[in-house]
Each structure stands twice: as C-alpha cells, then as structure tokens.
Motif scaffolding. Sequence first.
Motif, PDB file in Angstrom:
ATOM      1  N   ALA A  99       0.850  -1.179   0.000  1.00  0.00           N
ATOM      2  CA  ALA A  99       0.000   0.000   0.000  1.00  0.00           C
ATOM      3  C   ALA A  99       0.886   1.229   0.000  1.00  0.00           C
ATOM      4  CB  ALA A  99      -0.915   0.001   1.225  1.00  0.00           C
ATOM      5  N   GLY A 100       0.671   2.125  -0.920  1.00  0.00           N
ATOM      6  CA  GLY A 100       1.521   3.313  -1.008  1.00  0.00           C
ATOM      7  C   GLY A 100       1.309   4.236   0.168  1.00  0.00           C
ATOM      8  N   GLU A 101       2.347   4.972   0.506  1.00  0.00           N
ATOM      9  CA  GLU A 101       2.289   5.876   1.645  1.00  0.00           C
ATOM     10  C   GLU A 101       1.574   7.143   1.242  1.00  0.00           C
ATOM     11  OE1 GLU A 101       4.882   7.519   5.254  1.00  0.00           O
ATOM     12  OE2 GLU A 101       4.658   5.491   4.564  1.00  0.00           O
ATOM     13  N   ALA A 102       0.489   7.470   1.938  1.00  0.00           N
ATOM     14  CA  ALA A 102      -0.261   8.668   1.619  1.00  0.00           C
ATOM     15  C   ALA A 102       0.469   9.888   2.167  1.00  0.00           C
ATOM     16  CB  ALA A 102      -1.664   8.587   2.242  1.00  0.00           C
ATOM     17  N   PRO A 103       0.396  11.040   1.512  1.00  0.00           N
ATOM     18  CA  PRO A 103       1.053  12.228   2.034  1.00  0.00           C
ATOM     19  C   PRO A 103       0.418  12.666   3.329  1.00  0.00           C
ATOM     20  CG  PRO A 103      -0.395  12.773   0.184  1.00  0.00           C
ATOM     21  CD  PRO A 103      -0.327  11.285   0.257  1.00  0.00           C
ATOM     22  N   HIS A 144      -0.268 -18.159  12.445  1.00  0.00           N
ATOM     23  CA  HIS A 144       0.726 -19.178  12.783  1.00  0.00           C
ATOM     24  C   HIS A 144       2.106 -18.577  13.018  1.00  0.00           C
ATOM     25  CE1 HIS A 144      -1.832 -22.738  11.973  1.00  0.00           C
ATOM     26  NE2 HIS A 144      -2.448 -21.901  11.157  1.00  0.00           N
ATOM     27  N   LEU A 145       2.215 -17.253  12.885  1.00  0.00           N
ATOM     28  CA  LEU A 145       3.458 -16.555  13.183  1.00  0.00           C
ATOM     29  C   LEU A 145       3.404 -15.996  14.595  1.00  0.00           C
ATOM     30  CD1 LEU A 145       3.841 -14.422   9.913  1.00  0.00           C
ATOM     31  CD2 LEU A 145       4.679 -16.746  10.344  1.00  0.00           C
ATOM     32  N   THR A 146       4.564 -15.718  15.167  1.00  0.00           N
ATOM     33  CA  THR A 146       4.581 -15.003  16.439  1.00  0.00           C
ATOM     34  C   THR A 146       4.094 -13.577  16.194  1.00  0.00           C
ATOM     35  OG1 THR A 146       6.826 -14.138  16.173  1.00  0.00           O
ATOM     36  CG2 THR A 146       6.596 -16.345  17.167  1.00  0.00           C
ATOM     37  N   ALA A 147       3.716 -12.897  17.262  1.00  0.00           N
ATOM     38  CA  ALA A 147       3.219 -11.526  17.117  1.00  0.00           C
ATOM     39  C   ALA A 147       4.274 -10.627  16.474  1.00  0.00           C
ATOM     40  CB  ALA A 147       2.802 -10.986  18.478  1.00  0.00           C
ATOM     41  N   GLN A 148       5.533 -10.775  16.885  1.00  0.00           N
ATOM     42  CA  GLN A 148       6.583  -9.941  16.309  1.00  0.00           C
ATOM     43  C   GLN A 148       6.809 -10.271  14.844  1.00  0.00           C
ATOM     44  OE1 GLN A 148      10.159  -8.459  18.488  1.00  0.00           O
ATOM     45  NE2 GLN A 148      11.291  -9.786  17.078  1.00  0.00           N
ATOM     46  N   GLN A 149       6.744 -11.562  14.480  1.00  0.00           N
ATOM     47  CA  GLN A 149       6.877 -11.936  13.078  1.00  0.00           C
ATOM     48  C   GLN A 149       5.754 -11.329  12.238  1.00  0.00           C
ATOM     49  OE1 GLN A 149       6.985 -16.215  13.419  1.00  0.00           O
ATOM     50  NE2 GLN A 149       9.216 -16.316  13.288  1.00  0.00           N
ATOM     51  N   ARG A 150       4.527 -11.362  12.779  1.00  0.00           N
ATOM     52  CA  ARG A 150       3.408 -10.740  12.061  1.00  0.00           C
ATOM     53  C   ARG A 150       3.687  -9.260  11.830  1.00  0.00           C
ATOM     54  NH1 ARG A 150      -1.649 -12.603  15.796  1.00  0.00           N
ATOM     55  NH2 ARG A 150      -0.679 -14.586  16.349  1.00  0.00           N
ATOM     56  N   ALA A 151       4.115  -8.576  12.897  1.00  0.00           N
ATOM     57  CA  ALA A 151       4.350  -7.134  12.800  1.00  0.00           C
ATOM     58  C   ALA A 151       5.412  -6.823  11.758  1.00  0.00           C
ATOM     59  CB  ALA A 151       4.752  -6.585  14.169  1.00  0.00           C
ATOM     60  N   VAL A 152       6.524  -7.545  11.793  1.00  0.00           N
ATOM     61  CA  VAL A 152       7.612  -7.288  10.850  1.00  0.00           C
ATOM     62  C   VAL A 152       7.150  -7.563   9.424  1.00  0.00           C
ATOM     63  CG1 VAL A 152       9.881  -8.079  10.068  1.00  0.00           C
ATOM     64  CG2 VAL A 152       9.472  -7.660  12.499  1.00  0.00           C
ATOM     65  N   LEU A 153       6.500  -8.689   9.194  1.00  0.00           N
ATOM     66  CA  LEU A 153       6.072  -9.033   7.841  1.00  0.00           C
ATOM     67  C   LEU A 153       5.055  -8.026   7.310  1.00  0.00           C
ATOM     68  CD1 LEU A 153       5.635 -12.362   6.193  1.00  0.00           C
ATOM     69  CD2 LEU A 153       3.635 -10.875   6.170  1.00  0.00           C
ATOM     70  N   LEU A 154       4.107  -7.619   8.135  1.00  0.00           N
ATOM     71  CA  LEU A 154       3.090  -6.675   7.682  1.00  0.00           C
ATOM     72  C   LEU A 154       3.693  -5.306   7.390  1.00  0.00           C
ATOM     73  CD1 LEU A 154       0.136  -7.625  10.051  1.00  0.00           C
ATOM     74  CD2 LEU A 154       0.301  -8.070   7.596  1.00  0.00           C
ATOM     75  N   LEU A 155       4.574  -4.850   8.252  1.00  0.00           N
ATOM     76  CA  LEU A 155       5.183  -3.540   8.032  1.00  0.00           C
ATOM     77  C   LEU A 155       6.082  -3.542   6.801  1.00  0.00           C
ATOM     78  CD1 LEU A 155       6.063  -2.511  11.718  1.00  0.00           C
ATOM     79  CD2 LEU A 155       4.165  -1.688  10.312  1.00  0.00           C
ATOM     80  N   ASP A 200       6.140  -6.070   4.135  1.00  0.00           N
ATOM     81  CA  ASP A 200       5.589  -6.587   2.881  1.00  0.00           C
ATOM     82  C   ASP A 200       4.229  -6.005   2.501  1.00  0.00           C
ATOM     83  OD1 ASP A 200       7.851  -8.079   2.701  1.00  0.00           O
ATOM     84  OD2 ASP A 200       6.898 -10.035   2.946  1.00  0.00           O
ATOM     85  N   VAL A 201       3.455  -5.547   3.470  1.00  0.00           N
ATOM     86  CA  VAL A 201       2.154  -4.959   3.154  1.00  0.00           C
ATOM     87  C   VAL A 201       2.247  -3.436   3.107  1.00  0.00           C
ATOM     88  CG1 VAL A 201      -0.250  -4.700   3.894  1.00  0.00           C
ATOM     89  CG2 VAL A 201       0.887  -6.915   4.089  1.00  0.00           C
ATOM     90  N   LEU A 202       2.892  -2.851   4.112  1.00  0.00           N
ATOM     91  CA  LEU A 202       2.991  -1.392   4.171  1.00  0.00           C
ATOM     92  C   LEU A 202       4.245  -0.849   3.497  1.00  0.00           C
ATOM     93  CD1 LEU A 202       1.712  -0.794   7.814  1.00  0.00           C
ATOM     94  CD2 LEU A 202       0.430  -0.802   5.677  1.00  0.00           C
ATOM     95  N   ALA A 203       5.154  -1.744   3.095  1.00  0.00           N
ATOM     96  CA  ALA A 203       6.358  -1.357   2.345  1.00  0.00           C
ATOM     97  C   ALA A 203       7.274  -0.421   3.115  1.00  0.00           C
ATOM     98  CB  ALA A 203       5.971  -0.752   0.994  1.00  0.00           C
ATOM     99  N   TRP A 204       7.393  -0.646   4.422  1.00  0.00           N
ATOM    100  CA  TRP A 204       8.347   0.132   5.213  1.00  0.00           C
ATOM    101  C   TRP A 204       9.765  -0.362   4.938  1.00  0.00           C
ATOM    102  CZ3 TRP A 204       6.726   1.494  10.892  1.00  0.00           C
ATOM    103  CH2 TRP A 204       5.516   2.195  10.880  1.00  0.00           C
ATOM    104  N   ARG A 205      10.718   0.533   5.148  1.00  0.00           N
ATOM    105  CA  ARG A 205      12.129   0.144   5.105  1.00  0.00           C
ATOM    106  C   ARG A 205      12.489  -0.591   6.389  1.00  0.00           C
ATOM    107  NH1 ARG A 205      12.118   5.465   3.332  1.00  0.00           N
ATOM    108  NH2 ARG A 205      12.801   6.152   5.399  1.00  0.00           N
ATOM    109  N   ALA A 206      13.522  -1.422   6.313  1.00  0.00           N
ATOM    110  CA  ALA A 206      13.949  -2.187   7.491  1.00  0.00           C
ATOM    111  C   ALA A 206      14.326  -1.269   8.640  1.00  0.00           C
ATOM    112  CB  ALA A 206      15.125  -3.087   7.124  1.00  0.00           C
TER     113      ALA A 206
END
Length: 341
Positions: free
Chosen positions: A4-8, A158-169, A171-177
């Motif tokens: 999802a692209g980052e809105a201004p 089936h992921l840990t909470a932290q794994q969910r957070a990292v993957l969503l941020l 792969d879904v939100l397209a944040w930088r590491a």
Amino acid sequence: MTAAGEAPMRSHPQAPPQEQTTQDIAVLLEPLRREILAHCYRMTGSVHDAEDLVQETYLRAWRSFRGFEHRSSLRTWVFRIATNACLTHLEGRRRRPLPTGIGAPAADPADEPHESSAVPWLEPLPDALVWTGPAPDPAAQAVTDESIRLAFVAALQHLTAQQRAVLLLRDVLAWRATEVAEALDISVAAVNSTLQRARAHLAKMDRGDPPRLPDDERRRRLLQAYVAAFESYDVAGIVELLAADVVWEMPPFPEWYRGARDVGALISAWCPANGAGDMRMVRTSANGLPTLALYMRGPDGSHRPFQLQQVTPTADGVARVTAWFAPELFPAFGLPTELPE
C-alpha cells in the motif's frame, strides 16, 4: 503482497502540533481509520479486537501528539502506535486459527460436530468497514483484497506476534527495514532475520485461494442459485453447486469437511432446517468475498441469526465455505437481529 503506497501527510493549516486541538487531531487521524482497522485485524484476526485497538491507537495518538515532530509522515507515526498497541494486546493470547489450520484431518459427516469454546477462532472482516461502496481501482486502494484475504490472515496467525508485525510492516505497508527496527525497538539485523523466518513459514501455510470468478454474470448466477438452494432446503441442489473438492469449515466447530458429497451428507444429517422457508439468506461481503447471512426459523416462526457463510465462487462451483456459527458477528455487518416476514 501488493504494497500500500504511503499517503502524504495531512497537516493542519498554520497550527503547529503543540497548538492543535483535540478536534484538529481527530480530523487529521480520521482518514487513516480504515487502514488502521485493517492493520489491527491482520495482527489479531478479530474484527472486535481490531475495533477496540483502533480506539486505543487514537487515544495513544491524542495523548502523545505534542511529541510528534514530523520526522516521519503522520501515517507512519500512527501505524507505529497501532502496531505496538497490537503487540501489547497479543501478549499471552492464543492465536486465532480456522478449523483447517489446527492440524486435524477432514471429519466424517456421519459424526455429530461438537462446538469448541476453548479456541479463539479467526473472525471475518466486513468489507463495509474498510471500503465504502464498490471497491475502487486496485492500484488506488489503501487496503487491497490481497492484504485481507482470509487465507492470508489465517496464515498470519501461525506466526509469532513480532513476526506478524515485521512481515506486515515490510511486505504490506512497504516500510524500510530501518523504519521497522525503530518502530519495534529492535536492530535492523533482527528485522531482516525475523522477516526471513516469517516469509518462509507463511509460504508453508498460505497456499492461496483457487482462482475466483470475477464479479460478472456467471458469479451472480452461481450465488443466486446457491441462495435459492438453501432457502428451498434443496440439499441435492446445494451439492450440485459445490466444487467436487470443496472445503467446508464452520467455527466454533473444530471439524472440517472435504468434498461435495460429504458436505451434502453433513447438511442432511445435522442441519436443523426441516423444509423450504426455514432458512433465509441476506447477502453481504467480507474479506473481499461474497458472504451470506443465514437466518433460521425458530419455533415461534421468526428467522434469527444462525451463521455467516463466506463463499469462494470459482468456475468449478463454490470451492470453499467458511460458516461462522456466531450470531454476535451480525451487528458488525449491520445485519438485523431478526428478519421480518
């Protein structure tokens, strides 16, 4: 996943953060509500928990808004708050699976299903809470069909909470590491290793959905016939509309079933309907899929909430049905508690 692209950032005209009122802050945050709700739903697997966490996120944002120094966009800042609110909420809580995700083989329809309240089951997300009217151009959607697919959200459980957070941020939100590391207070190396493990585990769990029929005349005819078969309690007609290898599951019952014949046997043996008119259906949608609210006629003749059926229409028929026996979910869809005659 489609990012999802980052809105201004939408800043309040002329007023610096420390001078903005509660109303100003609410106006700034309101356009993000649907995205934040979808994010909290992906993290928790519960529409009710997600709605509570949106309120918690906005409360935290209001309390800390004076500390927001515009070093990131408003959207990034609020998603950071929401993610950490979800992580706090998930501490010590059990994952929310679907029956197909608990590891048991397909059940025998001749055996009576037994409800299990020991498992907190995955819930559907009403489309109306994240989209208004017809879904917009997919390229412009802040929340995509793909990002809230039931199979994807179930696999996340089936992921840990932290794994969910990292993957969503990532792969879904397209944040930088580096952004994820700062948000979660971990190192960039930890972000990268967590993401690698999460992707590998998700690849094992989420095998995708069968190719769906587009929203065209074929799909409309299939759904119309499916509703008609249920409302006339035509079990043979229902079976004919199912794909041969259909998967049928119905939380909070842990049993699940595979194959049109077995599903027909299940309905014939255990459905409380006795004939035509006992069941009525109202159409809605959830997780980007057609969803049918089934009302069952009671002894007094009134039709009351019985189950929500999310169906996957394909060229081979209905390939998957998740039927929640959860009348408490009906209000989230804006559905009535009783159908008029």
